[in-house]
Write a protein that holds these residues in place. Structure first.
Motif, PDB file in Angstrom:
ATOM      1  N   SER A 131       0.870  -1.220   0.034  1.00 42.17           N
ATOM      2  CA  SER A 131      -0.006   0.042   0.205  1.00 42.17           C
ATOM      3  C   SER A 131       0.748   1.230  -0.091  1.00 42.17           C
ATOM      4  N   GLU A 132       0.306   2.467  -0.035  1.00 41.59           N
ATOM      5  CA  GLU A 132       0.871   3.590  -0.015  1.00 41.59           C
ATOM      6  C   GLU A 132       1.075   4.118   1.434  1.00 41.59           C
ATOM      7  N   GLY A 133       1.620   3.324   2.364  1.00 39.84           N
ATOM      8  CA  GLY A 133       1.975   3.423   3.597  1.00 39.84           C
ATOM      9  C   GLY A 133       0.434   3.337   4.515  1.00 39.84           C
ATOM     10  N   GLN A 134      -0.606   2.892   3.734  1.00 39.39           N
ATOM     11  CA  GLN A 134      -1.785   2.841   4.537  1.00 39.39           C
ATOM     12  C   GLN A 134      -1.553   1.589   5.806  1.00 39.39           C
ATOM     13  N   THR A 135      -2.188   2.216   6.756  1.00 39.31           N
ATOM     14  CA  THR A 135      -2.366   1.292   8.094  1.00 39.31           C
ATOM     15  C   THR A 135      -3.809   0.752   8.332  1.00 39.31           C
ATOM     16  N   ALA A 136      -3.789  -0.283   8.895  1.00 39.08           N
ATOM     17  CA  ALA A 136      -5.066  -0.873   9.505  1.00 39.08           C
ATOM     18  C   ALA A 136      -4.961  -0.795  11.126  1.00 39.08           C
ATOM     19  N   LYS A 137      -5.873  -0.507  11.735  1.00 39.57           N
ATOM     20  CA  LYS A 137      -5.909  -0.533  13.115  1.00 39.57           C
ATOM     21  C   LYS A 137      -6.840  -1.554  13.743  1.00 39.57           C
ATOM     22  N   ALA A 138      -6.665  -2.238  14.920  1.00 34.63           N
ATOM     23  CA  ALA A 138      -7.728  -3.015  15.478  1.00 34.63           C
ATOM     24  C   ALA A 138      -7.489  -3.311  16.839  1.00 34.63           C
ATOM     25  N   SER A 139      -8.278  -3.531  17.736  1.00 39.12           N
ATOM     26  CA  SER A 139      -8.037  -4.003  19.071  1.00 39.12           C
ATOM     27  C   SER A 139      -8.626  -5.218  19.485  1.00 39.12           C
ATOM     28  N   ALA A 140      -7.984  -5.845  20.390  1.00 37.84           N
ATOM     29  CA  ALA A 140      -8.266  -7.420  20.817  1.00 37.84           C
ATOM     30  C   ALA A 140      -7.710  -7.536  22.171  1.00 37.84           C
ATOM     31  N   PRO A 141      -8.426  -8.544  22.701  1.00 31.29           N
ATOM     32  CA  PRO A 141      -7.568  -8.916  24.108  1.00 31.29           C
ATOM     33  C   PRO A 141      -6.030  -9.088  24.212  1.00 31.29           C
ATOM     34  N   CYS A 142      -5.237  -9.317  25.120  1.00 29.61           N
ATOM     35  CA  CYS A 142      -3.989  -9.422  25.117  1.00 29.61           C
ATOM     36  C   CYS A 142      -3.719 -10.936  24.557  1.00 29.61           C
ATOM     37  N   ASP A 143      -4.715 -11.911  24.461  1.00 29.94           N
ATOM     38  CA  ASP A 143      -4.158 -13.156  24.049  1.00 29.94           C
ATOM     39  C   ASP A 143      -4.311 -13.316  22.673  1.00 29.94           C
ATOM     40  N   VAL A 186     -20.053   2.060   1.991  1.00 31.03           N
ATOM     41  CA  VAL A 186     -18.443   1.821   1.742  1.00 31.03           C
ATOM     42  C   VAL A 186     -18.004   1.774   3.282  1.00 31.03           C
ATOM     43  N   ILE A 187     -17.124   0.680   3.486  1.00 33.95           N
ATOM     44  CA  ILE A 187     -16.690   0.344   4.880  1.00 33.95           C
ATOM     45  C   ILE A 187     -15.165   0.593   4.883  1.00 33.95           C
ATOM     46  N   PHE A 188     -14.433   0.437   3.873  1.00 36.93           N
ATOM     47  CA  PHE A 188     -13.112   0.679   3.896  1.00 36.93           C
ATOM     48  C   PHE A 188     -12.551   0.984   2.310  1.00 36.93           C
ATOM     49  N   THR A 189     -11.379   1.722   2.289  1.00 33.18           N
ATOM     50  CA  THR A 189     -10.979   2.080   1.233  1.00 33.18           C
ATOM     51  C   THR A 189      -9.763   1.593   0.885  1.00 33.18           C
ATOM     52  N   LEU A 190      -9.178   0.694   0.020  1.00 34.55           N
ATOM     53  CA  LEU A 190      -7.737   0.000   0.005  1.00 34.55           C
ATOM     54  C   LEU A 190      -7.153   0.861  -1.022  1.00 34.55           C
ATOM     55  N   LYS A 191      -5.804   1.572  -0.426  1.00 37.03           N
ATOM     56  CA  LYS A 191      -5.089   2.254  -1.362  1.00 37.03           C
ATOM     57  C   LYS A 191      -3.683   1.564  -1.696  1.00 37.03           C
ATOM     58  N   MET A 192      -3.321   1.067  -2.851  1.00 35.49           N
ATOM     59  CA  MET A 192      -2.393   0.136  -3.164  1.00 35.49           C
ATOM     60  C   MET A 192      -1.396   1.022  -3.990  1.00 35.49           C
ATOM     61  N   LEU A 193      -0.029   0.779  -4.257  1.00 36.26           N
ATOM     62  CA  LEU A 193       0.664   1.254  -4.764  1.00 36.26           C
ATOM     63  C   LEU A 193       0.670   0.882  -6.136  1.00 36.26           C
ATOM     64  N   GLU A 194       1.126   1.745  -7.224  1.00 32.63           N
ATOM     65  CA  GLU A 194       0.980   1.380  -8.677  1.00 32.63           C
ATOM     66  C   GLU A 194       1.539  -0.077  -9.087  1.00 32.63           C
ATOM     67  N   GLY A 195       1.206  -0.918  -9.461  1.00 32.88           N
ATOM     68  CA  GLY A 195       1.770  -2.410  -9.911  1.00 32.88           C
ATOM     69  C   GLY A 195       1.739  -3.166  -8.730  1.00 32.88           C
ATOM     70  N   ALA A 196       0.972  -2.866  -7.575  1.00 32.85           N
ATOM     71  CA  ALA A 196       0.843  -3.867  -6.527  1.00 32.85           C
ATOM     72  C   ALA A 196      -0.639  -4.081  -6.269  1.00 32.85           C
ATOM     73  N   ALA A 197      -1.403  -4.430  -7.497  1.00 32.56           N
ATOM     74  CA  ALA A 197      -2.705  -4.481  -7.261  1.00 32.56           C
ATOM     75  C   ALA A 197      -3.061  -5.767  -6.254  1.00 32.56           C
ATOM     76  N   GLN A 198      -4.195  -5.932  -5.544  1.00 35.86           N
ATOM     77  CA  GLN A 198      -4.608  -6.908  -4.628  1.00 35.86           C
ATOM     78  C   GLN A 198      -5.400  -7.917  -5.657  1.00 35.86           C
ATOM     79  N   LEU A 199      -5.000  -9.354  -5.178  1.00 36.46           N
ATOM     80  CA  LEU A 199      -6.033 -10.220  -5.780  1.00 36.46           C
ATOM     81  C   LEU A 199      -7.002 -10.654  -4.899  1.00 36.46           C
ATOM     82  N   PHE A 200      -8.032 -10.759  -5.651  1.00 39.36           N
ATOM     83  CA  PHE A 200      -9.346 -11.350  -4.923  1.00 39.36           C
ATOM     84  C   PHE A 200      -9.801 -12.466  -5.606  1.00 39.36           C
TER      85      PHE A 200
END
Length: 366
Positions: free
Chosen positions: A176-188, A226-240
């Motif tokens: 990605s273009e430095g994109q981050t995803a954040k999430a919270s969860a229990p310590c385990d 819209v729930i999320f926008t994925l921003k990838m670098l050119e040439g790094a297309a995501q596969l689905f």
């Protein structure tokens, strides 16, 4: 009386790293809540008494302990206090068993408690280290957008907040273009050792899709929000891949550093041609191993039959910085004035130049 100083060298499969241990060898390498302020007063002897204050931070709960055996970055140091203090150990890049606890509410602004022991007997040093110096991994999928986007298991993440017995982590999305995803969860849901990656089963009837452009919007349903926008670098297309479509939309799924189960516009996707294999678009993964270290003209290795306190200096008045746990194997180095200097057999850490791992000579295992 000083014994013969052993002429030792930590031999490596690659460059040289000097440790500067007393009587020890040269080392060669193989190859978020706001902080809570706590004030304490200190009495100073002399003509007048002066009060000084120290700043502490709220930390994670006592049950929040992250464990694992992994390399710590070469040169990272363990200190004897949450802030300030002195260094009591320096890491070499080799594997170290660890338990991380007392994680600051803001991990970027303080040190967490680290013990160099997990479950097996070890030469345990207890101290404090910036959480960023220790690699943290997810042990299971943790939700970014419930039901649609997750940080996958076995991913390296950065801790960004600690609250009670839960942690908030950040993943830098690969490609990605430095994109981050954040999430919270229990310590385990976190550990200090990478587990095995879990693969997603792809039905034989599934069709592969690539992003047509570097940015794609993900929806909660066909024609939904819209729930999320994925921003990838050119040439790094995501596969689905997909087995379901509705007018103008495709139900897409993927599993990499992110796990995705969402909808996307058909116009933003390019179907793979017949005969093209989806595997060829999946980037390879690499595993990082610890440095392999060994001692040249190695000193004796002994096993402790009981716990032995370890001090940073040859002084009984010194507070122990850890202990040799019963059953742990250690190297015996020099003996000076009734004290013996030791090293852990795995060589994952060494004392700083100005210190040592000292035990009373009278308690040295035979």
């Amino acid at each position: 009386m000083r014994s013969n100083v052993l002429g030792l060298g930590l031999l490596a499969l690659g460059g040289v790293l000097c440790a500067g241990l007393p009587g020890a060898p040269a080392v060669s390498e193989a190859r978020a809540e706001p902080a809570q302020v706590v004030v304490s007063a200190a009495q100073v002897t002399g003509a007048a008494a002066q009060a000084t204050a120290t700043v502490g931070q709220a930390v994670s709960g006592p049950a929040c302990k992250l464990k694992g055996t992994a390399p710590v970055a070469k040169g990272a140091r363990l200190h004897d206090a949450p802030s300030g203090g002195r260094a009591v150990a320096s890491f070499t890049g080799a594997l170290v068993p660890m338990t991380l606890s007392a994680i600051p509410a803001d991990p970027a602004a303080g040190r967490a408690r680290l013990s160099t022991s997990d479950s097996s007997p070890a030469l345990r040093i207890d101290g404090y280290i910036p959480p960023s110096d220790v690699a943290v991994f997810t042990t299971r999928d943790i939700p970014v957008i419930a039901g649609h986007v997750w940080i996958s298991s076995a991913q390296k993440v950065k801790l960004v907040a600690a609250t009670g017995d839960s942690l908030r982590a950040e993943l830098l999305i690969s490609g990605s273009e430095g994109q981050t995803a954040k999430a919270s969860a229990p310590c385990d849901a976190f550990a200090l050792q990478r587990g095995a990656s879990m693969k997603m089963e792809i039905p034989g009837s599934a069709r592969g899709y690539l992003m047509k452009t570097s940015t794609i919007e993900l929806f909660d349903r066909a024609g939904g929000d819209v729930i999320f926008t994925l921003k990838m670098l050119e040439g790094a297309a995501q596969l689905f891949w997909s087995t379901e479509a509705k007018p103008g939309f495709v139900h897409i799924m993927s599993r990499g550093d992110l796990t995705i189960d969402a909808w996307a516009r058909l116009k933003d996707l390019e179907p793979l041609k017949k005969g093209e294999m989806m595997d060829q678009y999946i980037p390879p993964t690499t595993a990082v191993a610890g440095a392999q270290l060994a001692l040249d003209k190695a000193p004796p290795i002994v096993k402790a039959t009981r716990a032995i306190p370890v001090r940073a200096r040859r002084d009984e008045k010194e507070k122990p910085i850890g202990e040799i746990e019963a059953g742990a194997e250690i190297y015996l180095l020099e003996t000076v004035a009734g004290w013996t200097n030791v090293l852990p057999k795995a060589l994952g850490m060494t004392p700083p130049d100005e210190g040592g791992f000292w035990i009373p000579a009278s308690e040295t295992p035979k």
